[in-house]
Scaffold this active site. Structure first.
Site, PDB file in Angstrom:
ATOM      1  N   ILE A 207      -5.318  -6.293 -10.130  1.00  0.00           N
ATOM      2  CA  ILE A 207      -6.015  -7.884  -9.167  1.00  0.00           C
ATOM      3  C   ILE A 207      -5.161  -8.451  -9.434  1.00  0.00           C
ATOM      4  O   ILE A 207      -5.386  -8.797 -11.004  1.00  0.00           O
ATOM      5  CB  ILE A 207      -7.403  -8.736  -9.461  1.00  0.00           C
ATOM      6  CG1 ILE A 207      -8.375  -6.920  -8.649  1.00  0.00           C
ATOM      7  CG2 ILE A 207      -8.103  -9.969  -8.420  1.00  0.00           C
ATOM      8  CD1 ILE A 207     -10.042  -7.242  -9.427  1.00  0.00           C
ATOM      9  N   CYS A 208      -4.783  -9.783  -9.089  1.00  0.00           N
ATOM     10  CA  CYS A 208      -4.208 -10.857  -9.458  1.00  0.00           C
ATOM     11  C   CYS A 208      -4.518 -12.003  -9.527  1.00  0.00           C
ATOM     12  O   CYS A 208      -4.397 -12.844  -8.260  1.00  0.00           O
ATOM     13  CB  CYS A 208      -2.669 -10.536  -8.778  1.00  0.00           C
ATOM     14  SG  CYS A 208      -1.358 -12.474  -9.059  1.00  0.00           S
ATOM     15  N   LEU A 209      -4.818 -12.763 -10.253  1.00  0.00           N
ATOM     16  CA  LEU A 209      -5.786 -13.547 -10.113  1.00  0.00           C
ATOM     17  C   LEU A 209      -5.194 -14.321 -11.898  1.00  0.00           C
ATOM     18  O   LEU A 209      -5.884 -13.850 -12.132  1.00  0.00           O
ATOM     19  CB  LEU A 209      -7.079 -13.594 -10.037  1.00  0.00           C
ATOM     20  CG  LEU A 209      -8.486 -13.976  -9.428  1.00  0.00           C
ATOM     21  CD1 LEU A 209      -7.833 -14.910  -8.368  1.00  0.00           C
ATOM     22  CD2 LEU A 209      -9.481 -13.547  -9.498  1.00  0.00           C
TER      23      LEU A 209
ATOM     24  N   LEU B 185       1.182  -9.051  -5.750  1.00  0.00           N
ATOM     25  CA  LEU B 185       1.257  -8.458  -6.519  1.00  0.00           C
ATOM     26  C   LEU B 185       1.077  -6.999  -5.541  1.00  0.00           C
ATOM     27  O   LEU B 185       1.892  -6.506  -6.507  1.00  0.00           O
ATOM     28  CB  LEU B 185      -0.728  -8.094  -6.894  1.00  0.00           C
ATOM     29  CG  LEU B 185      -0.890  -7.014  -8.049  1.00  0.00           C
ATOM     30  CD1 LEU B 185       0.553  -7.704  -9.535  1.00  0.00           C
ATOM     31  CD2 LEU B 185      -1.724  -6.684  -8.671  1.00  0.00           C
TER      32      LEU B 185
ATOM     33  N   ASN C 259      -2.216  -9.183  -3.078  1.00  0.00           N
ATOM     34  CA  ASN C 259      -3.081  -9.271  -4.220  1.00  0.00           C
ATOM     35  C   ASN C 259      -3.647  -8.828  -5.627  1.00  0.00           C
ATOM     36  O   ASN C 259      -4.544  -8.678  -6.014  1.00  0.00           O
ATOM     37  CB  ASN C 259      -3.722 -10.977  -4.767  1.00  0.00           C
ATOM     38  CG  ASN C 259      -3.504 -11.970  -3.906  1.00  0.00           C
ATOM     39  OD1 ASN C 259      -3.528 -12.362  -3.188  1.00  0.00           O
ATOM     40  ND2 ASN C 259      -2.144 -12.759  -4.189  1.00  0.00           N
TER      41      ASN C 259
END
Lengths: 470, 149
Positions: free
Chosen positions: B85-87, B120, B78
């Protein structure tokens, strides 16, 4: 320095009330008991070295079999007779017993693995003293004795389940009880003193309870925002209590520090709190005597609590030390078993918890803290308070910004409630009254800020500049 | 414009009570810019690693989420090569009641629980799905190589 001496110095020099000092654990007298016991044991040939070997033997055996069937156990030290853990409140007098087993026919000790020297000594003891001098008795049959807790092995639970390892019938063996008196004296004394400490603690708690109650009533009067005279003092008290709460004197309230503090740490934190209110010059703002008096009472209660904490700690240490000494001198191995039988009155922690809770509810609660009434978005006072249909409350300014941004979900529960909050019904009037009453200065400041921001919304950044000129 | 009260309060609290395993220190010349250090969570492939990141509070914070980016190279489904950052809470699920400390905790938790189903870094996520053990080994390797102080 020896502990006995340190303990005595502590009791003498740290300003404890005489009544407390009298109730403290009488370390030196207990030490004398141990000395007497050692000589009693030595008289019958059981010096610590011999007993140590016996005990080691029992432990080794238990460890190797990993079960409680200690057929080879040559001797047992029974701490007390007929008690069950539920009865620890009413402490029964201790009747410790030192038992060992000898073969009826040969007089040989019931054990194969003891080294020759120890065996010889015990055998000598049994034979030389004619076995009749020692109280030799057939193992009694009745059930009361089988429920005796006779387990010197500290790892096994001492509960009231039927024991498999009480003094049991061993065909062809007799139980020899070695007559000892000093140990009974030791344990009776120690447990009486512990009961005394518990009673003292209860008394102190009652006393402090009354003090806190009084102070609470006085605080209510001194900070009542409806009385004109209190107006300026409310914020002073608020600052004092805020500093107190932030210092976390007796208990940490942060993520990294969330446990009860020991006396040393609590004393340091409290000193820090006192320094901070002195530095901030808060005391000087109190013009009237009654305010200063109330602050002194507050400080006094805290000091009493600190002292109680410290007293509990040194007595607890004294108890552990004396039991350790008992074991070292006699090798009877009670240190692990004794604290289980007798719960040491948690003087320090329980009292501190109870009193802190009372201080919070009775005293501090009279002065609401800003943190409890701040908007989760701007972290300023929730003015004007708007209650969304999901029940969460924010300041009107933040919600206006959210609506302008088309952010429709409640920041706390993500319910789509922000979008509907546009009627006067959403204003929380009750809370608004409360805030106006308790945070008059903060309300004024926030009101001004909200108006300024609304002006900027309407006329642009220049509005702010115009305001500062005016 | 002056720094909003909220940012001042958050910064003060971050300094006074740091979050365990995380540090965030504002730049002196720009108090909206933080140097962040996140310690790899125990029992994760990032254990023992010290990961640097930067955090920026945009003008409309807290209505808009902070921008966070890893500076230390990290092998994670991620997090991409640029450290982005994929959050969800950094994007669609942001709430103005969240704070710097809660966001950094979420990122630390993401290190402990990689989610290859919402990738990601596609190559890393694929590796993670095909051969998790190998992916974890690589993540450990990278931690050794890039995230040691």
């Amino acid at each position: 320095m020896k502990f006995g001496h340190v303990f005595k110095e502590c009791l003498r020099n740290e300003g404890f009330p005489p009544e407390w000092v009298d109730s403290a654990i009488s370390y030196s007298q207990l030490k004398k008991c141990i000395n007497k016991l050692t000589s009693e044991l030595a008289q019958v040939g059981l010096d610590p070295a011999t007993l140590g070997k016996l005990l080691k033997h029992v432990e080794d055996y238990n460890a190797s079999t990993d079960q409680n069937d200690d057929q080879d156990r040559p001797f047992e030290y029974i701490l007390s007779g007929d008690d069950t853990p539920g009865l620890t409140k009413e402490r029964k007098p201790f009747q410790p017993k030192l038992l060992f087993y000898v073969n009826e026919a040969t007089g040989a000790l019931h054990s194969a693995k003891l080294d020759a020297e120890t065996k010889r000594k015990l055998q000598m003891l049994a034979v030389e003293m004619g076995m009749t001098d020692l109280r030799v008795f057939e193992e009694p049959d009745h059930d009361s004795l089988t429920s005796l807790d006779s387990n010197p092995d500290p790892t096994s639970p001492t509960n009231d389940l039927p024991h498999t390892n009480g003094p049991r019938k061993r065909p062809g063996y007799r139980t020899v009880e070695i007559p000892l008196t000093s140990d009974t004296e030791f344990f009776t004394k120690l447990s009486t003193e512990l009961s005394g400490l518990e009673a003292l603690q209860e008394k102190e708690k009652q006393k402090m309870h009354a003090e806190i109650d009084d102070l609470g009533k006085q605080m209510a009067k001194l900070t009542d925002p409806d009385r004109r005279a209190n107006k300026k003092l409310l914020s002073v008290w608020r600052q004092i209590f805020q500093l107190y709460l932030e210092e976390g004197v007796f208990f940490g309230t942060t993520e990294t520090d969330h446990t009860a503090h020991d006396a040393d740490k609590a004393a340091k934190r409290f000193q820090e709190f006192c320094n901070k209110i002195a530095q901030a010059g808060l005391v000087d703002k109190f013009k009237k005597k009654e305010n200063i008096q109330a602050l002194n009472t507050f400080i006094h209660i805290n000091q009493e609590l600190l002292q109680g904490l410290r007293f509990g700690e040194i007595n607890r240490t004294a108890m552990l030390k004396i039991l350790k000494k008992f074991d070292k001198q006699t090798a009877l191995g009670v240190k692990a078993a004794f604290p289980k039988r007798i719960e040491y009155p948690e003087f320090s922690e329980h009292l501190a918890k109870a009193v802190c809770a009372e201080v919070t509810t009775q005293v501090l609660s009279h002065v609401p803290q800003l943190d409890d009434y701040s908007c989760p978005m701007c972290m300023d006072l929730k003015w004007r308070p708007v209650r969304l249909s999901c029940g969460h409350v924010f300041c009107i300014r933040c919600l206006i910004v959210m609506q302008t941004n088309k952010q429709h979900n409640c920041p706390l529960c993500r319910e789509k409630t922000v979008v509907d909050a546009n009627s006067a019904e959403n204003l929380d009037l009750e809370l608004a009254d409360f805030l106006k009453k308790w945070f008059p200065d903060e309300v004024k400041a926030k009101q001004k800020y909200n108006e300024l921001m609304a002006g900027i919304d309407q006329y642009g950044e220049v509005y702010a500049e115009k305001c500062t000129v005016m | 414009m002056a720094l909003p009260k909220r940012i001042i309060k958050e910064t003060e609290r971050l300094m006074a009570e740091p979050v365990q395993g995380i540090s965030a220190i504002p730049h002196e010349e720009n108090l909206r810019h933080f140097d962040v250090v996140i310690f790899g969570p125990s029992q994760s492939p990032y254990e023992g690693g010290v990961f640097k990141a930067e955090l920026f509070l945009p003008e409309d914070y807290p209505m808009a989420p902070p921008k966070v980016r890893f500076l230390t190279k990290i092998y994670h489904p991620n997090i991409d090569r640029l450290g982005r950052i994929c959050l969800d809470v950094l994007k669609s699920n942001w709430s103005p009641a969240l704070q710097i400390r809660t966001i950094l905790l979420s990122i630390q938790a993401l290190l402990g629980a990689p989610n290859p189903d919402d990738p990601l870094a596609n190559d890393v996520a694929q590796q993670w799905k095909e051969d998790q053990n190998k992916a974890i080994a690589t993540a450990k390797e990278w931690t050794e190589k890039y995230a040691k102080p």
